[in-house]
Design an enzyme around this catalytic site. Structure first.
Site, PDB file in Angstrom:
ATOM      1  N   LEU A 100       0.876  -1.168   0.000  1.00  0.00           N
ATOM      2  CA  LEU A 100       0.000   0.000   0.000  1.00  0.00           C
ATOM      3  C   LEU A 100       0.912   1.217   0.000  1.00  0.00           C
ATOM      4  CD1 LEU A 100      -2.713  -0.946   2.670  1.00  0.00           C
ATOM      5  CD2 LEU A 100      -3.000  -0.883   0.185  1.00  0.00           C
ATOM      6  N   ASP A 101       0.594   2.236  -0.797  1.00  0.00           N
ATOM      7  CA  ASP A 101       1.495   3.375  -0.857  1.00  0.00           C
ATOM      8  C   ASP A 101       1.499   4.143   0.466  1.00  0.00           C
ATOM      9  OD1 ASP A 101      -0.437   5.597  -0.916  1.00  0.00           O
ATOM     10  OD2 ASP A 101      -0.949   4.922  -2.924  1.00  0.00           O
ATOM     11  N   TYR A 102       2.429   5.065   0.574  1.00  0.00           N
ATOM     12  CA  TYR A 102       2.698   5.787   1.824  1.00  0.00           C
ATOM     13  C   TYR A 102       1.454   6.476   2.371  1.00  0.00           C
ATOM     14  CZ  TYR A 102       5.351   8.940   4.943  1.00  0.00           C
ATOM     15  OH  TYR A 102       5.853   9.633   6.032  1.00  0.00           O
ATOM     16  N   GLU A 103       0.625   7.003   1.484  1.00  0.00           N
ATOM     17  CA  GLU A 103      -0.563   7.742   1.912  1.00  0.00           C
ATOM     18  C   GLU A 103      -1.781   6.852   2.144  1.00  0.00           C
ATOM     19  OE1 GLU A 103      -0.875  10.916   2.581  1.00  0.00           O
ATOM     20  OE2 GLU A 103       1.129  11.576   1.994  1.00  0.00           O
ATOM     21  N   THR A 104      -1.711   5.599   1.687  1.00  0.00           N
ATOM     22  CA  THR A 104      -2.876   4.721   1.761  1.00  0.00           C
ATOM     23  C   THR A 104      -2.838   3.890   3.035  1.00  0.00           C
ATOM     24  OG1 THR A 104      -3.016   4.606  -0.641  1.00  0.00           O
ATOM     25  CG2 THR A 104      -4.146   2.875   0.591  1.00  0.00           C
TER      26      THR A 104
END
Length: 270
Positions: free
Chosen positions: A132-136
């Site tokens: 999952l990306d950093y913001e997710t």
């Protein structure tokens, strides 16, 4: 598959292989199949005997309907109603509710929060399944089962994933947005479409849309919305296959139940 004679005694191996009924399974001194099922959470031994007698149990791909056979659980593949039993205590699969601003890696050269803090309580060395990306935020699986991890991330198995997407939408989202997401949008690395999409909430300023898809390309959900002019302000993954995030708080973990794990394994052909 007749593993016993009319008096209930184990049939000789030669007799069993000669009649073409399938592989030899009965192992004297091993654990009874109904006890293995009960230990895996399928109810009392009597209930597990019913599962066997009604043909709902498979061992190594063959239906077993007779009582009393003994097998080494670790040496065979057992399914109940199509769900795989994972009886290897050394293998662990965990759900993490990944908080926002955590890197999906075991270490980060930039010094940001990473997954090591969430795997530290487990004696097994766990690895993340996908990213999952950093913001997710949201559901991320951690496991030491290499084959399960490989299949969950391989595109040929097409495991569904569900996301809840929040974005600014003054006046509400366009009526055709969910239809466009379902029909497909064109991205720089090829077309992408949602298997399902629906509006969960809107208040004239923001909107929340739930999207389910089976693709795993990098930042695909964010890019699908961006192609329609919407930048997501929050993104959470809530489901992978049969595993749901539920009310697990951000930063918390839990081990998959036997039924969750069995259904997940069956979904990827294990």
């Amino acid at each position: 598959m007749k593993l016993r004679d009319d008096q209930g005694s184990p049939r000789p191996k030669a007799d069993r292989s000669a009649d073409g009924d399938g592989p030899d399974l009965h192992q004297e001194g091993a654990e009874r199949l109904q006890k293995i099922l009960a230990r895996a959470g399928f109810g009392s031994r009597r209930a597990c005997e019913t599962l066997i007698s009604t043909g709902r149990v498979m061992v190594d791909g063959a239906v077993v309907s007779e009582q009393g056979i003994r097998i080494e659980a670790s040496a065979h593949v057992i399914h109940v109603d199509g769900r795989r039993l994972q009886l290897d205590d050394a293998k662990v699969t965990v759900v993490l509710n990944k908080p926002r601003h955590v890197v999906s890696a075991m270490s980060d050269p930039e010094g940001r929060r990473d997954l090591a803090e969430f795997t530290a309580p487990f004696s097994q060395r766990l690895y993340h399944v996908g990213r999952l990306d950093y913001e997710t935020e949201g559901l991320l699986l951690l496991t030491n089962d290499g084959e399960l991890a490989h299949r969950l991330t391989h595109p040929s198995f097409e495991v569904e994933k569900t996301y809840v997407c929040r974005f600014d939408a003054p006046g509400g989202p366009p009526r055709g947005l969910v239809k466009v997401l379902r029909d497909g949008v064109e991205l720089e690395d090829g077309p992408a479409h949602a298997d399902r999409a629906r509006v969960l909430a809107q208040d004239g300023r923001e909107a929340v849309v739930e999207v389910t898809l089976h693709e795993g390309r990098n930042r695909i959900v964010r890019r699908m919305f961006a192609s329609q002019g919407f930048e997501l302000t929050a993104l959470m993954r809530t489901r992978i296959g049969p595993v749901v995030l539920g009310d697990l708080a951000a930063g918390e973990t839990r081990e998959l139940t036997g039924r969750e794990l069995g259904t997940l394994m069956a979904e990827v052909g294990l």
